[in-house]
Design a protein around this motif. Structure first.
Motif, PDB file in Angstrom:
ATOM      1  N   CYS A   1       0.718  -1.071  -0.063  1.00 50.67           N
ATOM      2  CA  CYS A   1      -0.092   0.065   0.037  1.00 50.67           C
ATOM      3  C   CYS A   1       0.844   1.399   0.102  1.00 50.67           C
ATOM      4  CB  CYS A   1      -0.934  -0.048   1.219  1.00 50.67           C
ATOM      5  SG  CYS A   1      -2.301  -1.230   1.078  1.00 50.67           S
ATOM      6  N   VAL A   2       1.926   1.127   0.792  1.00 47.58           N
ATOM      7  CA  VAL A   2       2.849   2.424   0.633  1.00 47.58           C
ATOM      8  C   VAL A   2       3.454   2.606  -0.655  1.00 47.58           C
ATOM      9  CG1 VAL A   2       4.962   3.267   1.645  1.00 47.58           C
ATOM     10  CG2 VAL A   2       3.231   2.154   3.176  1.00 47.58           C
ATOM     11  N   VAL A   3       3.888   1.557  -1.199  1.00 44.16           N
ATOM     12  CA  VAL A   3       4.330   1.647  -2.632  1.00 44.16           C
ATOM     13  C   VAL A   3       3.190   2.087  -3.748  1.00 44.16           C
ATOM     14  CG1 VAL A   3       5.083   0.194  -4.668  1.00 44.16           C
ATOM     15  CG2 VAL A   3       6.040  -0.260  -2.399  1.00 44.16           C
ATOM     16  N   GLU A   4       1.970   1.747  -3.460  1.00 46.79           N
ATOM     17  CA  GLU A   4       0.927   2.102  -4.314  1.00 46.79           C
ATOM     18  C   GLU A   4       0.758   3.785  -4.112  1.00 46.79           C
ATOM     19  OE1 GLU A   4      -3.819   1.608  -5.250  1.00 46.79           O
ATOM     20  OE2 GLU A   4      -2.624   0.224  -3.940  1.00 46.79           O
ATOM     21  N   HIS A   5       0.521   4.228  -2.887  1.00 45.90           N
ATOM     22  CA  HIS A   5       0.250   5.673  -2.680  1.00 45.90           C
ATOM     23  C   HIS A   5       1.592   6.403  -2.483  1.00 45.90           C
ATOM     24  CE1 HIS A   5      -3.943   4.774  -2.176  1.00 45.90           C
ATOM     25  NE2 HIS A   5      -3.461   3.666  -1.455  1.00 45.90           N
TER      26      HIS A   5
ATOM     27  N   ARG B   1      10.664  15.366   2.651  1.00 47.98           N
ATOM     28  CA  ARG B   1       9.813  15.770   1.631  1.00 47.98           C
ATOM     29  C   ARG B   1       9.492  14.805   0.432  1.00 47.98           C
ATOM     30  NH1 ARG B   1      12.088  21.843  -0.619  1.00 47.98           N
ATOM     31  NH2 ARG B   1      11.771  22.684   1.113  1.00 47.98           N
ATOM     32  N   ARG B   2      10.324  13.561   0.684  1.00 47.46           N
ATOM     33  CA  ARG B   2      10.036  12.893  -0.405  1.00 47.46           C
ATOM     34  C   ARG B   2      10.475  11.319   0.350  1.00 47.46           C
ATOM     35  NH1 ARG B   2      13.596  12.585  -5.956  1.00 47.46           N
ATOM     36  NH2 ARG B   2      12.392  10.957  -7.163  1.00 47.46           N
ATOM     37  N   LEU B   3       9.625  10.339  -0.465  1.00 47.92           N
ATOM     38  CA  LEU B   3       9.684   8.831  -0.123  1.00 47.92           C
ATOM     39  C   LEU B   3      10.096   8.181  -1.369  1.00 47.92           C
ATOM     40  CD1 LEU B   3       9.288   6.640   2.377  1.00 47.92           C
ATOM     41  CD2 LEU B   3       6.917   6.437   1.553  1.00 47.92           C
ATOM     42  N   THR B   4      11.171   7.284  -1.299  1.00 43.40           N
ATOM     43  CA  THR B   4      11.416   6.667  -2.547  1.00 43.40           C
ATOM     44  C   THR B   4      12.088   5.406  -2.474  1.00 43.40           C
ATOM     45  OG1 THR B   4      13.626   7.565  -2.483  1.00 43.40           O
ATOM     46  CG2 THR B   4      12.107   8.668  -3.952  1.00 43.40           C
ATOM     47  N   LEU B   5      11.949   4.389  -3.186  1.00 42.71           N
ATOM     48  CA  LEU B   5      12.194   3.041  -2.721  1.00 42.71           C
ATOM     49  C   LEU B   5      13.729   2.826  -2.802  1.00 42.71           C
ATOM     50  CD1 LEU B   5       9.393   0.881  -4.966  1.00 42.71           C
ATOM     51  CD2 LEU B   5       9.857   0.816  -2.406  1.00 42.71           C
ATOM     52  N   THR B   6      14.195   1.918  -2.212  1.00 46.98           N
ATOM     53  CA  THR B   6      15.722   1.686  -2.217  1.00 46.98           C
ATOM     54  C   THR B   6      15.728   0.390  -3.364  1.00 46.98           C
ATOM     55  OG1 THR B   6      15.399  -0.325  -0.557  1.00 46.98           O
ATOM     56  CG2 THR B   6      15.981   1.957   0.286  1.00 46.98           C
ATOM     57  N   ASP B   7      16.860   0.034  -3.609  1.00 46.49           N
ATOM     58  CA  ASP B   7      16.924  -1.119  -4.638  1.00 46.49           C
ATOM     59  C   ASP B   7      16.371  -2.127  -4.283  1.00 46.49           C
ATOM     60  OD1 ASP B   7      18.467   0.559  -6.450  1.00 46.49           O
ATOM     61  OD2 ASP B   7      20.488  -0.019  -5.690  1.00 46.49           O
ATOM     62  N   SER B   8      16.523  -2.615  -2.880  1.00 44.73           N
ATOM     63  CA  SER B   8      16.044  -3.769  -2.319  1.00 44.73           C
ATOM     64  C   SER B   8      14.303  -3.650  -2.105  1.00 44.73           C
ATOM     65  CB  SER B   8      16.265  -3.952  -0.791  1.00 44.73           C
ATOM     66  OG  SER B   8      17.793  -4.400  -0.900  1.00 44.73           O
ATOM     67  N   GLY B   9      13.795  -2.363  -2.024  1.00 46.48           N
ATOM     68  CA  GLY B   9      12.459  -2.072  -1.965  1.00 46.48           C
ATOM     69  C   GLY B   9      11.787  -2.267  -3.306  1.00 46.48           C
TER      70      GLY B   9
ATOM     71  N   LEU C   1      11.214  -5.932  -4.414  1.00 43.59           N
ATOM     72  CA  LEU C   1      10.393  -6.566  -3.425  1.00 43.59           C
ATOM     73  C   LEU C   1       8.925  -6.055  -3.723  1.00 43.59           C
ATOM     74  CD1 LEU C   1      12.050  -6.939  -0.188  1.00 43.59           C
ATOM     75  CD2 LEU C   1      11.924  -8.892  -2.101  1.00 43.59           C
ATOM     76  N   ALA C   2       8.874  -4.815  -4.525  1.00 42.94           N
ATOM     77  CA  ALA C   2       7.462  -4.419  -4.461  1.00 42.94           C
ATOM     78  C   ALA C   2       6.554  -4.976  -5.326  1.00 42.94           C
ATOM     79  CB  ALA C   2       7.870  -2.781  -5.259  1.00 42.94           C
ATOM     80  N   GLU C   3       7.060  -5.694  -6.515  1.00 42.65           N
ATOM     81  CA  GLU C   3       6.301  -6.446  -7.397  1.00 42.65           C
ATOM     82  C   GLU C   3       5.762  -7.522  -6.535  1.00 42.65           C
ATOM     83  OE1 GLU C   3       5.742  -8.668 -11.560  1.00 42.65           O
ATOM     84  OE2 GLU C   3       7.625  -7.449 -11.061  1.00 42.65           O
ATOM     85  N   ARG C   4       6.175  -8.313  -5.894  1.00 39.15           N
ATOM     86  CA  ARG C   4       5.894  -9.527  -5.139  1.00 39.15           C
ATOM     87  C   ARG C   4       5.114  -9.071  -4.044  1.00 39.15           C
ATOM     88  NH1 ARG C   4      11.399 -13.140  -4.397  1.00 39.15           N
ATOM     89  NH2 ARG C   4      11.916 -13.683  -6.440  1.00 39.15           N
ATOM     90  N   ALA C   5       5.267  -7.889  -3.174  1.00 37.99           N
ATOM     91  CA  ALA C   5       4.356  -7.573  -2.340  1.00 37.99           C
ATOM     92  C   ALA C   5       2.956  -7.080  -2.965  1.00 37.99           C
ATOM     93  CB  ALA C   5       4.882  -6.254  -1.466  1.00 37.99           C
TER      94      ALA C   5
ATOM     95  N   SER D   1       3.513   7.110   0.090  1.00 37.35           N
ATOM     96  CA  SER D   1       3.466   8.007   1.300  1.00 37.35           C
ATOM     97  C   SER D   1       2.972   6.867   2.361  1.00 37.35           C
ATOM     98  CB  SER D   1       2.994   9.278   1.223  1.00 37.35           C
ATOM     99  OG  SER D   1       1.454   9.125   1.386  1.00 37.35           O
ATOM    100  N   PHE D   2       3.605   7.254   3.435  1.00 38.00           N
ATOM    101  CA  PHE D   2       3.048   6.564   4.599  1.00 38.00           C
ATOM    102  C   PHE D   2       1.614   7.088   5.082  1.00 38.00           C
ATOM    103  CE2 PHE D   2       7.002   4.785   7.171  1.00 38.00           C
ATOM    104  CZ  PHE D   2       7.491   4.294   5.808  1.00 38.00           C
ATOM    105  N   SER D   3       1.363   8.181   4.892  1.00 33.96           N
ATOM    106  CA  SER D   3       0.113   8.884   5.416  1.00 33.96           C
ATOM    107  C   SER D   3      -0.891   8.352   4.225  1.00 33.96           C
ATOM    108  CB  SER D   3       0.210  10.289   5.500  1.00 33.96           C
ATOM    109  OG  SER D   3       0.700  11.085   4.375  1.00 33.96           O
ATOM    110  N   GLY D   4      -0.564   8.570   3.051  1.00 36.09           N
ATOM    111  CA  GLY D   4      -1.751   8.052   2.013  1.00 36.09           C
ATOM    112  C   GLY D   4      -2.093   6.630   2.199  1.00 36.09           C
ATOM    113  N   ALA D   5      -0.928   5.665   2.272  1.00 34.74           N
ATOM    114  CA  ALA D   5      -1.383   4.235   2.865  1.00 34.74           C
ATOM    115  C   ALA D   5      -2.187   4.088   4.136  1.00 34.74           C
ATOM    116  CB  ALA D   5       0.003   3.454   2.983  1.00 34.74           C
ATOM    117  N   ALA D   6      -2.027   4.742   5.124  1.00 30.92           N
ATOM    118  CA  ALA D   6      -2.679   4.809   6.281  1.00 30.92           C
ATOM    119  C   ALA D   6      -4.002   5.115   5.957  1.00 30.92           C
ATOM    120  CB  ALA D   6      -1.883   5.628   7.429  1.00 30.92           C
ATOM    121  N   GLU D   7      -4.199   6.511   5.317  1.00 27.94           N
ATOM    122  CA  GLU D   7      -5.784   6.657   5.123  1.00 27.94           C
ATOM    123  C   GLU D   7      -6.508   5.685   3.939  1.00 27.94           C
ATOM    124  OE1 GLU D   7      -8.082  10.597   3.105  1.00 27.94           O
ATOM    125  OE2 GLU D   7      -5.751  10.574   3.387  1.00 27.94           O
ATOM    126  N   ALA D   8      -5.699   5.228   3.233  1.00 26.23           N
ATOM    127  CA  ALA D   8      -6.211   4.256   2.432  1.00 26.23           C
ATOM    128  C   ALA D   8      -6.942   3.060   3.006  1.00 26.23           C
ATOM    129  CB  ALA D   8      -5.517   3.773   1.198  1.00 26.23           C
TER     130      ALA D   8
END
Length: 309
Positions: free
Chosen positions: A14-18, A56-64, A67-71, A20-27
């Motif tokens: 959900c965080v990957v989709e939105h 100001r920004r949240l981005t995926l690391t190489d590891s993240g 793993l995003a697609e599997r999540a 942001s942490f706040s956007g995922a929390a709201e969703a």
């Protein structure tokens, strides 16, 4: 055995989709702190950071990113399993999206859908007719009906019925240009081509002999019905399924050619996305259409033959 932290994986998706942490929390209806704790818990279990965090920004690391697609798949499978379980406890209802070829859709699918809706009032159908080869996963379809020789694919395919294709022309064309006796002769004739399957036409005789020819001509279209006016006018030769040209043959508007040769590997298939987890409403429609269309063109041909007799 230690079980995976499925909640943390779902929150990560959900965080990957939105983004942001706040956007995922709201969703998903939880606090931002709950989201942060779940991500921290997952990172601790995996031994790697999943996000780069700044004010100001949240981005995926190489590891993240790896793993995003599997999540996302974990979350989708869980949602589908839950929906299927809920649907099983009640009469199937809801929307099912179907893609089908134009002519086959108008002549066969539309009637089937009308009967389906009458029998199952809770079902809703979004039927899209196109002779283009749609991407059912990317375009969000639950079911696609295709008449083709299907290549290898990650999609799940159920072969419903053989489709009889015939090579045909108008008598006036044959009087002017002669009648091909062998598939190779088609290379010297004006042929009409189906835009989505341009390539060699393959044939087989009853004795096992095979032949292939790459035809060319003045008309390319993505719909078989669109070839009929030019065919009747004696402007060329086409290879079309029986349900499009059987009536024209009966009226004498067209003549079948190369009757000793059979075009190869054409069938009606029902395709679904790769996942085996489907809502009950989709399973119902799959079963209904599979039963309705199993050998349908064979039945139609037999019915026309009986009518002529």
């Amino acid at each position: 055995m230690r079980l995976p932290d499925f909640e943390a994986w779902a929150i990560f998706a959900c965080v990957v989709e939105h983004r942001s942490f706040s956007g995922a929390a709201e969703a998903i209806g939880v606090s931002k702190a709950t989201v942060s704790k779940a991500i921290a818990r997952l990172e601790a279990q995996l031994g790697t950071a999943l996000f780069h965090r700044t004010s100001r920004r949240l981005t995926l690391t190489d590891s993240g990113n790896a793993l995003a697609e599997r999540a996302g798949r974990i979350l989708a499978e869980a949602q589908q399993a839950e929906e299927a379980a809920l649907d099983a406890a009640k009469a199937p209802s809801g929307l099912v999206r179907i893609a089908a070829p134009i002519t086959f859709g108008i002549r066969f699918v539309a009637d089937a859908i009308a009967d389906l809706l009458a029998e199952h009032p809770g079902i809703e159908i979004d039927l899209r007719l196109s002779d283009a080869r749609v991407d059912i996963v990317a375009d969000g379809f639950d079911i696609a009906l295709r008449i083709a020789d299907l290549p290898d694919s990650s999609l799940r395919a159920r072969r419903l019925a053989p489709i009889t294709a015939r090579v045909v022309a108008a008598p006036s064309y044959l009087e002017k240009h002669g009648t091909p006796k062998h598939p190779a002769d088609l290379a010297h004739h004006a042929c009409f081509l189906y835009a989505n399957v341009i390539g060699a036409w393959h044939f087989r005789k009853a004795d096992g002999e095979e032949a292939a020819v790459r035809p060319a001509g003045p008309l390319i279209t993505d719909n078989g019905d669109a070839m009929l006016p030019a065919l009747r006018a004696g402007l060329g030769i086409a290879r079309l399924p029986g349900f499009i040209i059987d009536e024209e043959l009966e009226k004498g508007n067209l003549v079948e050619l190369l009757t000793g040769w059979s075009p190869m590997n054409i069938a009606l298939h029902l395709l679904t996305p790769p996942s085996t987890l489907r809502p009950a409403r989709v399973e119902l429609v799959i079963d209904y259409l599979s039963h309705r269309f199993r050998n349908i063109c064979v039945k139609e041909t037999a019915a026309r033959a009986a009518k002529r007799a």
